[in-house]
Scaffold this motif. Structure first.
Motif, PDB file in Angstrom:
ATOM      1  N   LEU A 132      19.156   0.486   6.683  1.00  8.24           N
ATOM      2  CA  LEU A 132      18.822   0.891   8.237  1.00  8.24           C
ATOM      3  C   LEU A 132      18.276  -0.640   8.949  1.00  8.24           C
ATOM      4  CD1 LEU A 132      16.905   4.157   8.091  1.00  8.24           C
ATOM      5  CD2 LEU A 132      18.756   3.582   9.283  1.00  8.24           C
ATOM      6  N   VAL A 133      17.531  -1.425   8.191  1.00  6.41           N
ATOM      7  CA  VAL A 133      16.867  -2.536   8.874  1.00  6.41           C
ATOM      8  C   VAL A 133      18.190  -3.558   9.150  1.00  6.41           C
ATOM      9  CG1 VAL A 133      15.321  -4.399   8.568  1.00  6.41           C
ATOM     10  CG2 VAL A 133      14.497  -2.150   8.372  1.00  6.41           C
ATOM     11  N   VAL A 134      18.914  -3.832   8.057  1.00  8.71           N
ATOM     12  CA  VAL A 134      19.857  -4.806   8.445  1.00  8.71           C
ATOM     13  C   VAL A 134      20.887  -4.445   9.251  1.00  8.71           C
ATOM     14  CG1 VAL A 134      19.244  -6.080   6.100  1.00  8.71           C
ATOM     15  CG2 VAL A 134      21.196  -4.520   6.268  1.00  8.71           C
ATOM     16  N   THR A 135      21.444  -3.243   9.225  1.00 12.67           N
ATOM     17  CA  THR A 135      22.222  -2.615  10.271  1.00 12.67           C
ATOM     18  C   THR A 135      21.676  -2.803  11.915  1.00 12.67           C
ATOM     19  OG1 THR A 135      23.078  -1.270   8.757  1.00 12.67           O
ATOM     20  CG2 THR A 135      23.890  -0.870  11.064  1.00 12.67           C
ATOM     21  N   LEU A 136      20.502  -2.463  11.929  1.00 17.87           N
ATOM     22  CA  LEU A 136      20.113  -2.674  13.207  1.00 17.87           C
ATOM     23  C   LEU A 136      19.796  -3.845  13.845  1.00 17.87           C
ATOM     24  CD1 LEU A 136      17.576   0.585  13.112  1.00 17.87           C
ATOM     25  CD2 LEU A 136      19.643   0.416  14.341  1.00 17.87           C
ATOM     26  N   ALA A 137      19.588  -4.634  12.722  1.00 18.46           N
ATOM     27  CA  ALA A 137      19.111  -6.312  13.149  1.00 18.46           C
ATOM     28  C   ALA A 137      20.476  -6.903  13.481  1.00 18.46           C
ATOM     29  CB  ALA A 137      18.611  -6.924  12.136  1.00 18.46           C
ATOM     30  N   THR A 138      21.683  -6.279  13.431  1.00 17.50           N
ATOM     31  CA  THR A 138      22.952  -7.053  13.643  1.00 17.50           C
ATOM     32  C   THR A 138      22.810  -6.986  15.476  1.00 17.50           C
ATOM     33  OG1 THR A 138      24.187  -5.151  13.541  1.00 17.50           O
ATOM     34  CG2 THR A 138      23.960  -6.552  11.796  1.00 17.50           C
ATOM     35  N   ILE A 149      11.194   5.699  -4.894  1.00 17.85           N
ATOM     36  CA  ILE A 149      10.638   4.405  -4.142  1.00 17.85           C
ATOM     37  C   ILE A 149      11.750   3.521  -3.820  1.00 17.85           C
ATOM     38  CG2 ILE A 149       9.203   2.325  -3.992  1.00 17.85           C
ATOM     39  CD1 ILE A 149       7.010   4.293  -5.278  1.00 17.85           C
ATOM     40  N   ASN A 150      12.587   3.214  -4.962  1.00 12.79           N
ATOM     41  CA  ASN A 150      13.632   2.335  -4.936  1.00 12.79           C
ATOM     42  C   ASN A 150      14.628   2.800  -3.989  1.00 12.79           C
ATOM     43  OD1 ASN A 150      12.593   0.477  -6.401  1.00 12.79           O
ATOM     44  ND2 ASN A 150      13.462   0.954  -8.315  1.00 12.79           N
ATOM     45  N   PHE A 151      15.199   4.119  -3.973  1.00  4.77           N
ATOM     46  CA  PHE A 151      16.059   4.580  -3.342  1.00  4.77           C
ATOM     47  C   PHE A 151      15.895   4.527  -1.654  1.00  4.77           C
ATOM     48  CE2 PHE A 151      17.895   8.442  -1.222  1.00  4.77           C
ATOM     49  CZ  PHE A 151      19.193   7.961  -1.150  1.00  4.77           C
ATOM     50  N   SER A 152      14.434   5.020  -1.415  1.00  4.56           N
ATOM     51  CA  SER A 152      14.266   4.960  -0.231  1.00  4.56           C
ATOM     52  C   SER A 152      13.989   3.511   0.371  1.00  4.56           C
ATOM     53  CB  SER A 152      12.834   5.680   0.017  1.00  4.56           C
ATOM     54  OG  SER A 152      11.643   5.019  -0.619  1.00  4.56           O
ATOM     55  N   GLY A 153      13.547   2.622  -0.438  1.00  8.06           N
ATOM     56  CA  GLY A 153      13.697   1.355   0.134  1.00  8.06           C
ATOM     57  C   GLY A 153      14.942   0.717   0.307  1.00  8.06           C
ATOM     58  N   CYS A 154      15.940   1.116  -0.645  1.00 12.07           N
ATOM     59  CA  CYS A 154      17.384   0.700  -0.077  1.00 12.07           C
ATOM     60  C   CYS A 154      17.915   1.310   1.040  1.00 12.07           C
ATOM     61  CB  CYS A 154      18.149   1.264  -1.258  1.00 12.07           C
ATOM     62  SG  CYS A 154      18.013   0.148  -2.916  1.00 12.07           S
ATOM     63  N   LEU A 197       0.850  -1.178  -0.020  1.00 12.39           N
ATOM     64  CA  LEU A 197      -0.148   0.103  -0.117  1.00 12.39           C
ATOM     65  C   LEU A 197       0.839   1.326   0.051  1.00 12.39           C
ATOM     66  CD1 LEU A 197      -2.993  -1.030   2.415  1.00 12.39           C
ATOM     67  CD2 LEU A 197      -2.965  -0.633   0.013  1.00 12.39           C
ATOM     68  N   ALA A 198       2.086   1.503   0.621  1.00 13.40           N
ATOM     69  CA  ALA A 198       2.969   2.350   0.654  1.00 13.40           C
ATOM     70  C   ALA A 198       3.348   2.642  -0.565  1.00 13.40           C
ATOM     71  CB  ALA A 198       4.090   2.149   1.800  1.00 13.40           C
ATOM     72  N   ARG A 199       3.818   1.444  -1.412  1.00 15.28           N
ATOM     73  CA  ARG A 199       4.363   1.809  -2.728  1.00 15.28           C
ATOM     74  C   ARG A 199       3.347   2.363  -3.515  1.00 15.28           C
ATOM     75  NH1 ARG A 199       8.550   0.128  -6.137  1.00 15.28           N
ATOM     76  NH2 ARG A 199       7.983   0.063  -8.332  1.00 15.28           N
ATOM     77  N   THR A 220       9.700  -2.303  -2.233  1.00 13.11           N
ATOM     78  CA  THR A 220      10.554  -2.693  -3.592  1.00 13.11           C
ATOM     79  C   THR A 220      11.751  -3.887  -3.228  1.00 13.11           C
ATOM     80  OG1 THR A 220      12.441  -1.591  -4.770  1.00 13.11           O
ATOM     81  CG2 THR A 220      12.000  -1.088  -2.304  1.00 13.11           C
ATOM     82  N   THR A 221      11.576  -4.600  -4.450  1.00 14.75           N
ATOM     83  CA  THR A 221      12.535  -5.776  -4.366  1.00 14.75           C
ATOM     84  C   THR A 221      13.882  -5.162  -4.756  1.00 14.75           C
ATOM     85  OG1 THR A 221      11.930  -6.217  -6.790  1.00 14.75           O
ATOM     86  CG2 THR A 221      10.858  -7.428  -4.755  1.00 14.75           C
ATOM     87  N   PHE A 222      13.775  -3.760  -5.070  1.00 19.80           N
ATOM     88  CA  PHE A 222      15.016  -3.329  -5.627  1.00 19.80           C
ATOM     89  C   PHE A 222      16.217  -3.393  -4.427  1.00 19.80           C
ATOM     90  CE2 PHE A 222      18.242   0.080  -6.480  1.00 19.80           C
ATOM     91  CZ  PHE A 222      18.755  -0.565  -7.601  1.00 19.80           C
ATOM     92  N   SER A 223      15.627  -3.180  -3.268  1.00 18.58           N
ATOM     93  CA  SER A 223      16.223  -2.777  -1.993  1.00 18.58           C
ATOM     94  C   SER A 223      16.964  -4.204  -1.590  1.00 18.58           C
ATOM     95  CB  SER A 223      15.380  -2.312  -0.601  1.00 18.58           C
ATOM     96  OG  SER A 223      14.278  -3.262  -0.590  1.00 18.58           O
ATOM     97  N   THR A 224      16.296  -5.248  -1.811  1.00 18.72           N
ATOM     98  CA  THR A 224      16.865  -6.716  -1.562  1.00 18.72           C
ATOM     99  C   THR A 224      18.148  -7.024  -2.565  1.00 18.72           C
ATOM    100  OG1 THR A 224      14.867  -7.559  -0.748  1.00 18.72           O
ATOM    101  CG2 THR A 224      16.420  -9.004  -1.436  1.00 18.72           C
ATOM    102  N   TYR A 225      17.964  -6.652  -3.796  1.00 17.06           N
ATOM    103  CA  TYR A 225      18.736  -6.667  -4.760  1.00 17.06           C
ATOM    104  C   TYR A 225      19.908  -5.948  -4.574  1.00 17.06           C
ATOM    105  CZ  TYR A 225      21.039  -5.061  -9.233  1.00 17.06           C
ATOM    106  OH  TYR A 225      21.733  -4.646 -10.397  1.00 17.06           O
ATOM    107  N   ALA A 226      19.941  -4.725  -4.161  1.00 18.82           N
ATOM    108  CA  ALA A 226      21.060  -3.939  -3.715  1.00 18.82           C
ATOM    109  C   ALA A 226      21.693  -4.405  -2.533  1.00 18.82           C
ATOM    110  CB  ALA A 226      20.586  -2.388  -3.468  1.00 18.82           C
ATOM    111  N   LEU A 227      21.030  -4.905  -1.684  1.00  8.90           N
ATOM    112  CA  LEU A 227      21.805  -5.441  -0.335  1.00  8.90           C
ATOM    113  C   LEU A 227      22.564  -6.679  -0.739  1.00  8.90           C
ATOM    114  CD1 LEU A 227      21.877  -5.828   2.753  1.00  8.90           C
ATOM    115  CD2 LEU A 227      19.636  -7.253   2.632  1.00  8.90           C
TER     116      LEU A 227
END
Length: 130
Positions: free
Chosen positions: A54-60, A44-49, A20-22, A82-89
């Motif tokens: 943020l999420v993966v860094t905080l999750a550590t 959207i792709n940039f903000s998702g990245c 819905l946000a997208r 965005t799946t682009f954020s996963t791709y970039a990760l």
């Protein structure tokens, strides 16, 4: 709640608001910038990245984020936003592991094969509807 349901439920609870946000961000940004170029998708792709970083860094740090919250945010929300954020990760993860060549190959290869996939899908659809 059974442990086997926790992960799927976390993903579902993140995916719905992510989608819905997208959708609403696309409408808002297209209204703001127009449709001459895909500015909405780009932003959207940039903000998702940024969000994925943020999420993966905080999750550590387990004290900051539980595994369920990580799934809700990274896989559920950002995965549908965005799946682009996963791709970039994944590209940056390869680089961090010292696999620069594989990261570049994966990054460029994914971009190329994704574009070819869209063209192929479009061709198939046209053939089916003619």
């Amino acid at each position: 709640m059974p442990a086997s349901l926790r992960s799927p439920l976390a993903i579902i609870l993140g995916a719905i608001p992510g989608a819905l946000a997208r959708y609403y961000a696309t409408i808002f940004l297209a209204g703001l910038f127009g449709n001459d170029l895909p500015y909405a998708t780009f932003l959207i792709n940039f903000s998702g990245c940024v969000g994925m970083g943020l999420v993966v860094t905080l999750a550590t740090q387990p004290a900051l984020m539980s595994p369920d919250l990580r799934l809700l945010l990274a896989v559920g929300f950002l995965g549908s936003y965005t799946t682009f954020s996963t791709y970039a990760l994944e590209v940056t993860s390869l680089w961090r592991m010292g696999q620069l060549g594989q990261g570049v190959l994966y990054g460029l290869g994914s971009l190329g094969i994704g574009t070819i996939g869209v063209l192929l899908g479009s061709l198939i659809a046209r053939r089916l509807t003619i």
